[in-house]
Design a protein around this motif. Structure first.
Motif, PDB file in Angstrom:
ATOM      1  N   ALA A 210     -50.093  53.554 -58.853  1.00  7.65           N
ATOM      2  CA  ALA A 210     -49.472  54.507 -58.071  1.00  7.65           C
ATOM      3  C   ALA A 210     -47.743  55.143 -59.054  1.00  7.65           C
ATOM      4  N   GLU A 211     -47.886  54.333 -59.751  1.00  8.85           N
ATOM      5  CA  GLU A 211     -46.684  55.791 -60.997  1.00  8.85           C
ATOM      6  C   GLU A 211     -47.369  56.663 -62.157  1.00  8.85           C
ATOM      7  N   LEU A 212     -49.123  56.352 -62.534  1.00 12.89           N
ATOM      8  CA  LEU A 212     -49.467  56.736 -63.232  1.00 12.89           C
ATOM      9  C   LEU A 212     -49.413  57.791 -63.114  1.00 12.89           C
ATOM     10  N   PRO A 213     -49.899  59.296 -64.420  1.00 10.11           N
ATOM     11  CA  PRO A 213     -49.492  60.297 -63.705  1.00 10.11           C
ATOM     12  C   PRO A 213     -51.049  60.942 -63.085  1.00 10.11           C
ATOM     13  N   GLY A 214     -50.579  61.892 -62.573  1.00  5.85           N
ATOM     14  CA  GLY A 214     -51.898  62.903 -61.652  1.00  5.85           C
ATOM     15  C   GLY A 214     -52.028  63.574 -60.725  1.00  5.85           C
ATOM     16  N   GLY A 215     -52.489  64.140 -60.440  1.00  2.41           N
ATOM     17  CA  GLY A 215     -52.629  64.727 -59.262  1.00  2.41           C
ATOM     18  C   GLY A 215     -54.625  63.445 -58.615  1.00  2.41           C
ATOM     19  N   PRO A 216     -55.084  64.003 -57.253  1.00  2.98           N
ATOM     20  CA  PRO A 216     -56.307  63.089 -57.019  1.00  2.98           C
ATOM     21  C   PRO A 216     -57.350  63.362 -58.132  1.00  2.98           C
ATOM     22  N   ALA A 217     -57.700  64.298 -58.433  1.00  8.74           N
ATOM     23  CA  ALA A 217     -58.535  64.408 -59.892  1.00  8.74           C
ATOM     24  C   ALA A 217     -58.573  63.597 -60.438  1.00  8.74           C
ATOM     25  N   VAL A 218     -57.257  63.478 -61.072  1.00 13.91           N
ATOM     26  CA  VAL A 218     -56.962  63.132 -62.276  1.00 13.91           C
ATOM     27  C   VAL A 218     -57.273  61.119 -62.144  1.00 13.91           C
ATOM     28  N   ARG A 219     -55.966  60.910 -60.234  1.00 14.27           N
ATOM     29  CA  ARG A 219     -56.694  59.253 -59.966  1.00 14.27           C
ATOM     30  C   ARG A 219     -57.789  59.000 -59.925  1.00 14.27           C
ATOM     31  N   LYS A 220     -58.732  59.803 -59.284  1.00 18.14           N
ATOM     32  CA  LYS A 220     -60.434  59.584 -59.196  1.00 18.14           C
ATOM     33  C   LYS A 220     -61.370  59.510 -60.212  1.00 18.14           C
ATOM     34  N   LEU A 221     -60.627  60.033 -61.354  1.00 13.33           N
ATOM     35  CA  LEU A 221     -60.924  59.821 -62.955  1.00 13.33           C
ATOM     36  C   LEU A 221     -60.512  58.001 -62.999  1.00 13.33           C
ATOM     37  N   ARG A 222     -59.567  58.078 -63.517  1.00 13.50           N
ATOM     38  CA  ARG A 222     -58.701  56.637 -63.038  1.00 13.50           C
ATOM     39  C   ARG A 222     -59.841  55.491 -62.785  1.00 13.50           C
ATOM     40  N   GLU A 223     -59.591  55.437 -61.908  1.00 13.55           N
ATOM     41  CA  GLU A 223     -60.356  54.626 -61.268  1.00 13.55           C
ATOM     42  C   GLU A 223     -62.085  54.562 -61.069  1.00 13.55           C
ATOM     43  N   ASP A 224     -62.360  55.618 -61.793  1.00 10.88           N
ATOM     44  CA  ASP A 224     -64.065  55.697 -61.512  1.00 10.88           C
ATOM     45  C   ASP A 224     -64.072  54.746 -63.349  1.00 10.88           C
ATOM     46  N   ALA A 225     -63.329  55.154 -63.718  1.00  4.58           N
ATOM     47  CA  ALA A 225     -63.363  54.718 -65.263  1.00  4.58           C
ATOM     48  C   ALA A 225     -63.361  52.840 -65.105  1.00  4.58           C
ATOM     49  N   PHE A 226     -61.574  52.987 -64.707  1.00  2.00           N
ATOM     50  CA  PHE A 226     -61.729  51.312 -64.635  1.00  2.00           C
ATOM     51  C   PHE A 226     -62.464  50.508 -63.314  1.00  2.00           C
ATOM     52  N   ALA A 227     -63.169  51.026 -62.578  1.00  2.00           N
ATOM     53  CA  ALA A 227     -64.267  50.330 -61.753  1.00  2.00           C
ATOM     54  C   ALA A 227     -65.591  50.093 -62.496  1.00  2.00           C
TER      55      ALA A 227
ATOM     56  N   PHE B  31     -65.283  49.564 -66.343  1.00  2.00           N
ATOM     57  CA  PHE B  31     -64.614  48.461 -66.342  1.00  2.00           C
ATOM     58  C   PHE B  31     -64.272  47.110 -66.110  1.00  2.00           C
ATOM     59  N   GLU B  32     -64.065  46.862 -64.908  1.00  2.00           N
ATOM     60  CA  GLU B  32     -64.647  45.584 -63.341  1.00  2.00           C
ATOM     61  C   GLU B  32     -65.799  45.452 -63.631  1.00  2.00           C
ATOM     62  N   ALA B  33     -66.614  46.686 -63.828  1.00  2.00           N
ATOM     63  CA  ALA B  33     -68.132  45.462 -64.172  1.00  2.00           C
ATOM     64  C   ALA B  33     -68.323  45.492 -65.589  1.00  2.00           C
ATOM     65  N   LYS B  34     -68.024  45.513 -66.185  1.00  2.00           N
ATOM     66  CA  LYS B  34     -68.551  45.810 -67.611  1.00  2.00           C
ATOM     67  C   LYS B  34     -67.340  44.793 -68.708  1.00  2.00           C
ATOM     68  N   GLY B  35     -65.974  45.000 -68.145  1.00  2.00           N
ATOM     69  CA  GLY B  35     -65.102  44.244 -68.957  1.00  2.00           C
ATOM     70  C   GLY B  35     -64.655  44.286 -70.052  1.00  2.00           C
ATOM     71  N   LEU B  36     -64.051  44.367 -71.056  1.00  2.00           N
ATOM     72  CA  LEU B  36     -63.420  44.452 -72.284  1.00  2.00           C
ATOM     73  C   LEU B  36     -65.496  44.562 -73.376  1.00  2.00           C
ATOM     74  N   PRO B  37     -65.645  45.332 -74.066  1.00  2.00           N
ATOM     75  CA  PRO B  37     -66.286  45.339 -75.160  1.00  2.00           C
ATOM     76  C   PRO B  37     -66.450  43.876 -75.638  1.00  2.00           C
ATOM     77  N   HIS B  38     -67.822  43.772 -76.188  1.00  2.00           N
ATOM     78  CA  HIS B  38     -67.798  42.857 -77.294  1.00  2.00           C
ATOM     79  C   HIS B  38     -69.402  42.280 -77.651  1.00  2.00           C
ATOM     80  N   ARG B  39     -69.710  41.409 -78.544  1.00  2.00           N
ATOM     81  CA  ARG B  39     -70.132  42.236 -79.629  1.00  2.00           C
ATOM     82  C   ARG B  39     -71.832  41.825 -78.936  1.00  2.00           C
ATOM     83  N   ARG B  40     -72.221  42.257 -77.947  1.00  2.00           N
ATOM     84  CA  ARG B  40     -73.583  41.729 -77.965  1.00  2.00           C
ATOM     85  C   ARG B  40     -74.142  43.147 -77.405  1.00  2.00           C
ATOM     86  N   LEU B  41     -73.209  44.030 -76.742  1.00  2.32           N
ATOM     87  CA  LEU B  41     -73.179  45.474 -76.773  1.00  2.32           C
ATOM     88  C   LEU B  41     -73.320  46.230 -78.323  1.00  2.32           C
TER      89      LEU B  41
END
Ligand SMILES: Nc1ncnc2c1ncn2[C@@H]1O[C@H](COP(=O)(O)OP(=O)(O)O)[C@@H](O)[C@H]1O
Ligand SMILES: [Mg+2]
Lengths: 449, 285
Positions: free
Chosen positions: A24-41, A43-53
């Motif tokens: 909520a407090e990270l800067p950005g208008g709606p478009a940036v917010r969407k960018l963040r949401e998509d990116a984080f989604a 991450f939530e699906a894949k997790g931190l990068p690991h050696r099998r990648l």
């Protein structure tokens, strides 16, 4: 509703919590917010990068980040930060980030040259620029990288620099990113450099720690350079704590008849993963990516790059030099993609490593993915020891072994450093290399392979 | 560390002895014609192979003497020069190498250089990225440091290099290039002699310095060497051919075969070899 895969590690769970708490407090208008949401989604699906990648095979962030440190969210101008800025010898417009947050009071905003505009990234993110999300996204080849996705989701600040058409910078623009290092923190910063048509200049990035606490740094810099521009990027990752884990993404989209060069020095750092995602967007351009990695002790330096020849008539050169001592690990993964219609591509990729003893390791993985038939592409990767014949020759002239080794190693690194165009910066880089070698010489460390 | 460090300073090719104090002290205790280099029963093999190359070699070189070693290819001449200079790829199974009475076998190559040994390489190494001038200065200063002297001042250094380079017909632009990189065979050999002139060694070993030289270059290099001849500087001139010895006239000639000195004589021995070849010394005709 999307089903969220449960993330396994403590760090991953902490990151989820941090994102929820701070979005909520990270800067950005709606478009940036969407960018963040998509990116984080992602991450939530894949997790931190690991050696099998494949692309993170040798730098397992999931293992390296046992805990996610609290997000840095303010400027801590400590005495150490001030002292370090005083010492820094680079001339030019200085833009300072402390713990990833732009510090105008430490920057030389009165020295902004004509034709250059500077904003903090936080300001830019809330601006109404229509092209903002496109610029932030960078080349598509970086889109599925989770290191970068985390940066997109959590980027707090940085600088947004635009160089107008035809402007030639007399002095570099220096982006200094200092970790105050009083406490262990996670820092997510991103900067953007837009170079107009025919713009010329150097952008220097310095990433250092002023304090002693280990940091988790996730930085990104995005270049969009227009036709006929000539931009040099130099990054110095020096004076970091050994336990610091640093991911640095370089994204560049290069126009036609343009030159883009990047050089990165890693010396006296901890674990550093640099990833370059580079795209030729216009024909007849030249891109050079080079670097020197000086690693010792248990340090780790990973350079992973993708160069995307999307258009014909592109020239790309990569040259990375790694000197690895102690128990250190060097990694080079380079992929040059030549798309089906990118005829007349000229690509050359080289990674050379010298191992100073048996404990050091180098992983070299150069790859060419060529879908066009009229191209000239080559790569070479070497892992060797200091040449014993050369050493004997120098010693037979009276140079003690540590000094003879330093001379050979300096020459080895120098082959990449010489591509730094700005003379002052080149000398500074060489001085850093020399001081690293001097420290080794002073400790009478000699190679044992 | 090095026990005896000669403090004989020779000013480039003029061979002026500036300070022979140490040597004088040494001389007083010994016979008039002192031995510079003495090799006794040297047995050497390749370190990581079962291949013995020097098979009980004996050799004495006196102060100021120019000794030539001639021998067929593969007889071990380069190996001998490497072992004297301190290369690590060899294992000394037996014997001694004494320089001014001191065993050098325990010394590292740089210490031997500081003690006065200089090897002009048969195949000088190319060192990309190391500027020739940077290297020359580092070498001169390293040896000065080993002798407890101050670093050379840059103007003095440049003067010394330029003067020596002139005498050897070495062009200035060669000095600006990385060490030996892209030099012709002849240029590399001249660069070796330039280094020899600048470092003022007392025991000079020239390994096939004549190979790769045309007759003019050979004359220039030989003049450079002759100018360095001095009472307290000895030479071991290794060559396959007699030609070089027309220009650098030796005091003694040794024939090497199969890792040993098999015959010793005066300079006329070289002429003899020129006529008869090495056939009688083990080289297939
Ligand atoms: N490092 C080495 N490894 C293997 N064989 C070697 C090595 N150095 C020399 N030799 C061999 O030893 C012999 C003597 O070589 P060298 O000393 O170069 O002779 P010369 O200089 O008289 O021609 C040759 O048979 C050569 O092949
Ligand atoms: Mg030989």
């Amino acid at each position: 509703m999307a089903i969220v895969t449960p993330l396994k590690t403590a760090a991953e769970q902490q990151l989820v919590q941090q994102y929820a708490d701070s979005k909520a407090e990270l800067p950005g208008g709606p478009a940036v917010r969407k960018l963040r949401e998509d990116a984080f989604a992602g991450f939530e699906a894949k997790g931190l990068p690991h050696r099998r990648l494949e692309s993170w095979r040798y730098t397992d962030l999931r293992t390296l980040l046992r805990e996610a440190r609290p997000l840095a969210d303010g400027v801590a101008v400590t005495a150490a930060v001030k002292a370090r800025l005083d010492e820094l010898k680079l001339e030019g417009l200085r833009l300072v980030l402390v713990d990833g947050v732009f510090a105008p009071e430490l920057s030389t905003l009165n020295a902004i040259p004509e034709g250059v505009s500077v904003q903090s990234l936080a300001e830019a993110l809330v601006s109404a620029r229509e092209d903002l999300t496109r610029i932030l996204a960078g080349p598509s080849v970086g889109n599925d990288d989770m290191g970068l996705a985390l940066n997109t989701a959590l980027m707090r600040d940085g600088v947004f620099v635009a160089i107008a058409d035809g402007v030639e910078l007399e002095q570099p623009i220096v982006i200094v990113s200092l970790a105050s290092g009083e406490e262990e923190r996670a820092v997510f910063h991103r900067s953007v450099v837009l170079a107009g048509q025919g713009a010329k200049g150097s952008i220097i990035e310095v990433s250092e720690a002023a304090g002693t606490a280990a940091q988790q740094i996730n930085g990104a810099i995005v270049f969009e350079t227009a036709d006929e521009s000539e931009i040099q990027h130099v990054r110095l990752v020096t004076r970091q704590q050994g336990a610091t884990v640093e991911v640095q993404s370089l994204l560049a989209t290069v126009g036609a008849h343009a030159k883009f060069d990047s050089f990165a020095l890693v010396a006296n750092a901890g674990t550093v993963r640099q990833q370059h995602f580079i795209r030729f967007a216009g024909e007849h351009s030249e891109i050079g990516l080079r670097g020197v990695n000086l690693i010792n002790k248990t340090q780790h330096s990973d350079v992973t790059l993708i160069v995307d020849h999307e258009v014909p008539h592109g020239i790309s050169r990569e040259l990375f030099k790694t000197i690895a001592g102690g128990e250190s690990t060097g990694v080079f993964q380079g992929k040059v993609i030549v798309r089906p219609h990118a005829q007349k591509t000229d690509g050359g990729m080289k990674s050379n490593a010298l191992l100073l003893n048996d404990g050091a390791t180098m992983f070299n993985k150069p790859e060419l993915e060529i879908f066009a038939d009229d191209v000239v592409c080559g790569h070479g990767a070497t892992v060797a020891q200091i040449d014993g014949e050369q050493l004997f020759y120098l010693m037979a002239r009276g140079l003690p072994r540590p000094q003879a080794e330093a001379l050979v190693l300096q020459a080895f690194a120098g082959e990449a450093v010489e591509f730094v165009a700005d003379e002052n910066v080149r000398e500074l880089v060489m001085a850093e290399v020399e001081s690293w070698l001097k420290a080794r010489e002073a400790a009478s460390e000699v190679s044992t392979v | 560390m090095v026990g005896f460090v000669p403090t004989i300073h020779v000013f480039l090719s003029n061979a002026q002895v500036v300070d022979a104090r140490h040597r004088a002290e040494h001389d007083a205790a010994e016979h008039w014609t002192r031995t510079m280099l003495e090799i006794r029963n040297l047995v050497v093999k390749i370190a990581d192979e079962d291949k013995q190359i020097l098979n009980g070699l004996n050799l004495t070189v006196n102060d100021g003497e120019v000794a030539a070693i001639m021998g067929p290819n593969g007889s071990g001449k380069s190996t001998l020069s490497y072992v004297i200079a301190g290369k690590e790829d060899y294992e000394v199974l037996d014997g001694e190498i004494l320089l001014n009475g001191e065993n050098v076998l325990e010394m590292e190559a740089d210490q031997r250089a500081a003690a006065g040994i200089f090897l002009a390489f048969q195949y000088p190494l190319e060192i990309p990225g190391v500027a020739t001038m940077t290297f020359l200065k580092a070498a001169m200063n390293a040896q000065r440091k080993a002798r407890g002297e101050d670093e050379l001042l840059t103007p003095d250094f440049i003067k010394a290099v330029n003067s020596a380079a002139d005498k050897l017909g070495i062009a200035k632009d060669m000095l600006r290039r990385p060490l030996n990189v892209g030099f012709s065979g002849g240029e590399k050999k001249r660069m070796e002699i330039l280094q020899m002139a600048l470092l003022s060694p007392s025991m000079c070993i020239l390994d096939e310095t004549d190979s790769g030289l045309d007759i003019d270059a050979l004359r220039i290099v030989a003049e450079g060497v002759n100018a360095l001849r001095a009472k307290n500087r000895s030479f071991l001139v290794i060559t396959h051919y007699q030609r070089l010895l027309d220009h650098i006239v030796p005091d003694t000639v040794h024939v090497m075969s199969n890792g040993r000195i098999v015959k010793t004589g005066g300079k006329e021995l070289a002429l003899e070899l020129e006529k008869s070849g090495y056939a009688s010394y083990g080289e297939a005709a």
